[in-house]
Enzyme design. Structure first.
Site, PDB file in Angstrom:
ATOM      1  N   CYS A 190      -6.242 -41.023  37.199  1.00 23.17           N
ATOM      2  CA  CYS A 190      -5.757 -42.187  36.464  1.00 23.17           C
ATOM      3  C   CYS A 190      -4.480 -41.875  35.685  1.00 23.17           C
ATOM      4  CB  CYS A 190      -6.842 -42.698  35.520  1.00 23.17           C
ATOM      5  SG  CYS A 190      -7.438 -41.469  34.345  1.00 23.17           S
ATOM      6  N   HIS A 205      -9.697 -42.167  30.083  1.00 22.32           N
ATOM      7  CA  HIS A 205      -9.023 -42.897  31.167  1.00 22.32           C
ATOM      8  C   HIS A 205      -7.621 -43.270  30.713  1.00 22.32           C
ATOM      9  CE1 HIS A 205      -8.712 -45.253  34.795  1.00 22.32           C
ATOM     10  NE2 HIS A 205      -8.576 -46.405  34.150  1.00 22.32           N
ATOM     11  N   ASN A 231      -4.420 -51.607  35.515  1.00 21.47           N
ATOM     12  CA  ASN A 231      -5.322 -50.504  35.811  1.00 21.47           C
ATOM     13  C   ASN A 231      -4.955 -49.905  37.170  1.00 21.47           C
ATOM     14  OD1 ASN A 231      -7.429 -48.702  35.563  1.00 21.47           O
ATOM     15  ND2 ASN A 231      -8.991 -50.238  35.203  1.00 21.47           N
TER      16      ASN A 231
END
Length: 438
Positions: free
Chosen positions: A70, A362, A383
């Site tokens: 991520c 994250h 995202n």
């Protein structure tokens, strides 16, 4: 008084539970629907209308799939956004697999070097145990990617695409970490046996040869030179030939990575102070991992300024807290579990960090904010979980969630007060590998 749990005590608890109608109602709801659905606060969803006064069009979201990259996706997203805008290439994407290859290769070397440096310590030593627990992994920090890019550059995704082992990394990580642990033990024995530094380094390089082989088989051999061919959004044909990855980085990304600062909000540490994380440095001789810890208001102010100028922002957060992954909602009061159980579990952000209850798990990208009467109401988030979650991959974060569960943002120095710029350019205080800011 007895320290044991007695039958009388259990009977007392059971009678107390059964005497309450509220307990029975809560039990039915939780057992049938699960705790989170039973405690979901509908009003938070109503309040999070996805409308933003400041919003950057970034196109289709990327998908890290079954990998922990991520931080890499988010950082490359901020870079590709500027390339998309400056060169008019809609939905252009940089190769996450390329930086992934070199990150794992450099992390392996970093592991070996630290194993050599700590060979005089027992395997039970806290730092040595940290090293061998996870020799390398998918996760990382903004500065780690900067170190990779400054050394190896970047390439378009079509030049070095994803592979099965990039998108689902468990087998690769397991294989590589098993090899690194075995080799690490051998290097420790060599140092302890008094072998010369030259002999130890020679053996280390033989080990790195095997690491390279594993990565090349799993991810592909990284390109040294390539042609960049495309049509821009106006239909104009472009061809840029014989580029190296460093050429591409310098020619297509206009910003200096040294201009960026990682602002952190950790209330359990001293504010307006620069911290270093030497145990997370992935490139020997590369960019050091540093965080400037400051008040949450400074993170918000800098982020809003940067978004106003049309530049997206890398950020790290605790995404598993108070979030609905499928609907793409991050709201501090989304689940009222205390109401269901009639308990009080509230911990401050400082207390959550001190006890390990929360941390940065994250990374995503801020691409918009809704400012009302001079204050942020909610934030738009890009995202890297594909288009099937949230609103085509985009999430909405309320400002209270920003306060509680967002820990760091990467912003340019130009958006910071002079006081923070001076701190960012000063000496950093190193912290140990078990620090709560890690």
């Amino acid at each position: 008084m007895s320290k044991e749990i007695t039958n009388d005590l259990i009977n007392d608890f059971e009678n107390d539970f059964n005497s309450s109608k509220a307990n029975k109602i809560a039990a039915r709801a939780a057992q049938e629907n699960g705790i989170f659905k039973a405690s979901q606060n509908l009003q938070t969803k109503i309040d999070l209308d996805p409308t933003f006064s400041i919003e950057i069009d970034t196109g289709k979201v990327a998908n890290q799939k079954q990998s922990g990259r991520c931080w890499m996706f988010s950082a490359l997203n901020t870079m590709r956004h500027s390339i998309q805008k400056n060169f008019k290439i809609k939905d252009f994407e940089l190769s996450q697999n390329y930086t992934n290859f070199w990150d794992k290769f450099e992390k392996s070397n970093w592991f070996f070097e630290n194993v050599i440096a700590t060979a005089d310590k027992d395997l039970g030593d806290r730092k040595v145990a940290f090293l061998f627990a996870t020799p390398q992994q998918d996760g990382g920090q903004w500065d780690m990617l900067c170190g990779i890019i400054e050394k190896y550059g970047i390439v378009p995704k079509k030049v070095y695409p994803e592979t099965a082992n990039a998108t689902n990394s468990s087998a690769l990580n397991d294989t590589l970490n098993t090899l690194l642990r075995k080799d690490g033990l051998e290097l420790r024995k060599m140092v302890q046996a008094g072998k010369s530094e030259a002999k130890v380094q020679e053996r280390k390089n033989e080990m790195l040869r095997e690491v390279y082989r594993i990565l090349a088989i799993s991810l592909g051999v990284p390109p040294k030179q390539f042609d960049f061919e495309y049509k821009d959004d106006d239909g104009n044909y472009k061809l840029d030939q014989n580029l190296t990855p460093l050429d591409f980085f310098h020619n297509y990304f206009e910003d200096d990575l040294d201009d960026y600062v990682v602002l952190f909000n950790a209330p359990d540490h001293e504010y307006d102070k620069l911290y270093a994380f030497p145990f997370e440095d992935n490139v020997e001789g590369g960019s050091p991992i540093r965080f400037l810890n400051t008040k949450i208001e400074n993170l918000k102010e800098a982020a809003i300024k940067q978004l106003k100028d049309g530049e997206t922002i890398w950020f790290g957060c605790d995404v598993g807290k108070q979030s609905d992954r499928q609907k793409g909602i991050l709201a501090a009061d989304l689940y009222e579990t205390d109401t269901v159980f009639n308990i009080e579990t509230k911990l401050s952000k400082k207390e959550r960090l001190e006890t390990g209850a929360s941390g940065s798990t994250h990374a995503m990208t801020l691409v918009g904010v809704d400012v009302v009467d001079g204050k942020p109401r909610q934030w738009k988030v890009e995202n890297s979980w594909g288009t099937k979650v949230g609103e085509k991959g985009y999430f909405v974060m309320d400002d209270k969630w920003f306060d509680e569960y967002l820990f760091k943002v990467v912003v340019k120095k130009q958006y910071l007060p002079e006081k923070l710029v001076k701190i960012a350019e000063g000496e950093a205080t190193p912290v140990p590998c078990w620090d709560s800011m890690a």
